[in-house]
Design a protein around this motif. Structure first.
Motif, PDB file in Angstrom:
ATOM      1  N   ALA A  97       0.869  -1.236  -0.042  1.00  0.00           N
ATOM      2  CA  ALA A  97       0.012   0.000  -0.033  1.00  0.00           C
ATOM      3  C   ALA A  97       0.824   1.320  -0.098  1.00  0.00           C
ATOM      4  O   ALA A  97       0.709   2.209  -0.717  1.00  0.00           O
ATOM      5  CB  ALA A  97      -0.972   0.019   1.161  1.00  0.00           C
ATOM      6  N   LEU A  98       2.032   1.039   0.536  1.00  0.00           N
ATOM      7  CA  LEU A  98       2.797   2.304   0.777  1.00  0.00           C
ATOM      8  C   LEU A  98       3.581   2.496  -0.403  1.00  0.00           C
ATOM      9  O   LEU A  98       3.574   3.765  -1.022  1.00  0.00           O
ATOM     10  CB  LEU A  98       3.883   2.020   2.035  1.00  0.00           C
ATOM     11  N   ARG A  99       3.832   1.582  -1.304  1.00  0.00           N
ATOM     12  CA  ARG A  99       4.604   1.690  -2.605  1.00  0.00           C
ATOM     13  C   ARG A  99       3.292   2.307  -3.428  1.00  0.00           C
ATOM     14  O   ARG A  99       3.893   3.072  -4.323  1.00  0.00           O
ATOM     15  CB  ARG A  99       4.890   0.362  -3.076  1.00  0.00           C
ATOM     16  N   GLY A 100       2.443   1.808  -3.318  1.00  0.00           N
ATOM     17  CA  GLY A 100       1.069   2.340  -4.137  1.00  0.00           C
ATOM     18  C   GLY A 100       0.899   3.608  -4.014  1.00  0.00           C
ATOM     19  O   GLY A 100       0.772   4.485  -5.201  1.00  0.00           O
ATOM     20  N   LEU A 101       1.048   4.259  -2.872  1.00  0.00           N
ATOM     21  CA  LEU A 101       0.726   5.716  -2.673  1.00  0.00           C
ATOM     22  C   LEU A 101       1.814   6.432  -3.096  1.00  0.00           C
ATOM     23  O   LEU A 101       1.576   7.552  -3.378  1.00  0.00           O
ATOM     24  CB  LEU A 101       0.631   5.731  -0.868  1.00  0.00           C
ATOM     25  N   LYS A 102       3.190   5.980  -2.927  1.00  0.00           N
ATOM     26  CA  LYS A 102       4.302   6.674  -3.551  1.00  0.00           C
ATOM     27  C   LYS A 102       4.085   6.795  -5.220  1.00  0.00           C
ATOM     28  O   LYS A 102       4.276   7.727  -5.669  1.00  0.00           O
ATOM     29  CB  LYS A 102       5.419   6.192  -3.161  1.00  0.00           C
TER      30      LYS A 102
END
Length: 232
Positions: free
Chosen positions: A163-168
């Motif tokens: 999810a963190l990778r997707g938000l970035k």
């Protein structure tokens, strides 16, 4: 503190600071700096970055056929909202997501524009609930630490990485070279606080926790009440 330090240690250096008008007017520290150096020969000047003009919007539209549709439609008050560079950026982002211009022409306020952005970039993604959970944790840590960034290692919870990778990747968050996570824009930070940390019950505890929050998080409180007014 940094401006003070530079002025003392590097008296010939030029300093450029980008500050919101509200913060400049309400911050005692910034006012002291302005008064202290006003007559010191350092030549302190204020430059107001105003809204985009008709000519600037037309120039931008000529480079983007989809944006040209919004300009040609001249849909008020969306047309006026687009005079702010951040709002223009959000509108372009939505157009790039494949949102038809006809869907945007009905937007009446910045809060509605941000609602659309949040829906398409965060809420409606396949991992929407997890993205909101990650952003909630990040926002809470920023509020407590009174900073606009935190070390990425502070949100290294199991299952968060995708999810963190997707938000970035979606440009909601960005990561500095030192590994700190921040929102891609301060207005996104303000809106996230209003959306993730405030509701009709939590707002009281949020403000009571620290007397300074009503000033520091004024934009978030404003977004919160605007959202209530628009949708309830």
């Amino acid at each position: 503190e940094l401006i003070d330090e530079v002025v003392e240690q590097a008296p010939n250096a030029s300093i450029v600071a980008s500050v919101r008008t509200f913060d400049l007017q309400e911050s005692p520290t910034l006012q002291k700096l302005l008064n202290r150096y006003a007559g010191s020969g350092r030549g302190m000047r204020k430059f107001v970055v105003g809204e985009l003009t008709d000519a600037e919007l037309t120039d931008a539209a000529e480079k983007n056929p989809e944006l040209l549709l919004l300009i040609v439609e001249n849909a008020e008050p969306l047309f006026e909202l687009l005079r702010t560079p951040f709002n223009l950026h959000i509108a372009l982002t939505l157009l790039k997501e494949g949102i038809p211009a006809s869907e945007l022409t009905s937007i009446q306020s910045q809060i509605q524009l941000l609602e659309r952005y949040w829906r398409y970039r965060i809420h409606d993604s396949y991992e929407g609930p997890l993205r909101e959970r990650v952003l909630k944790d990040i926002s809470e840590k920023m509020v407590v630490s009174r900073t606009l960034s935190i070390p990425e290692t502070d949100v290294a919870e199991p299952g968060y990485q995708e999810a963190l990778r997707g938000l970035k990747s979606a440009e909601v968050l960005r990561k500095s070279v030192t590994g700190r996570i921040s929102y891609a824009h301060n207005i996104l930070f303000d809106y996230a606080i209003s959306r993730l940390l405030l509701d009709e019950y939590r707002i009281f505890d949020f403000v009571r926790a620290d007397a300074a929050r009503s000033l520091f998080f004024r934009p978030s409180l404003t977004f919160f009440f605007h959202r209530l007014w628009a949708y309830d």
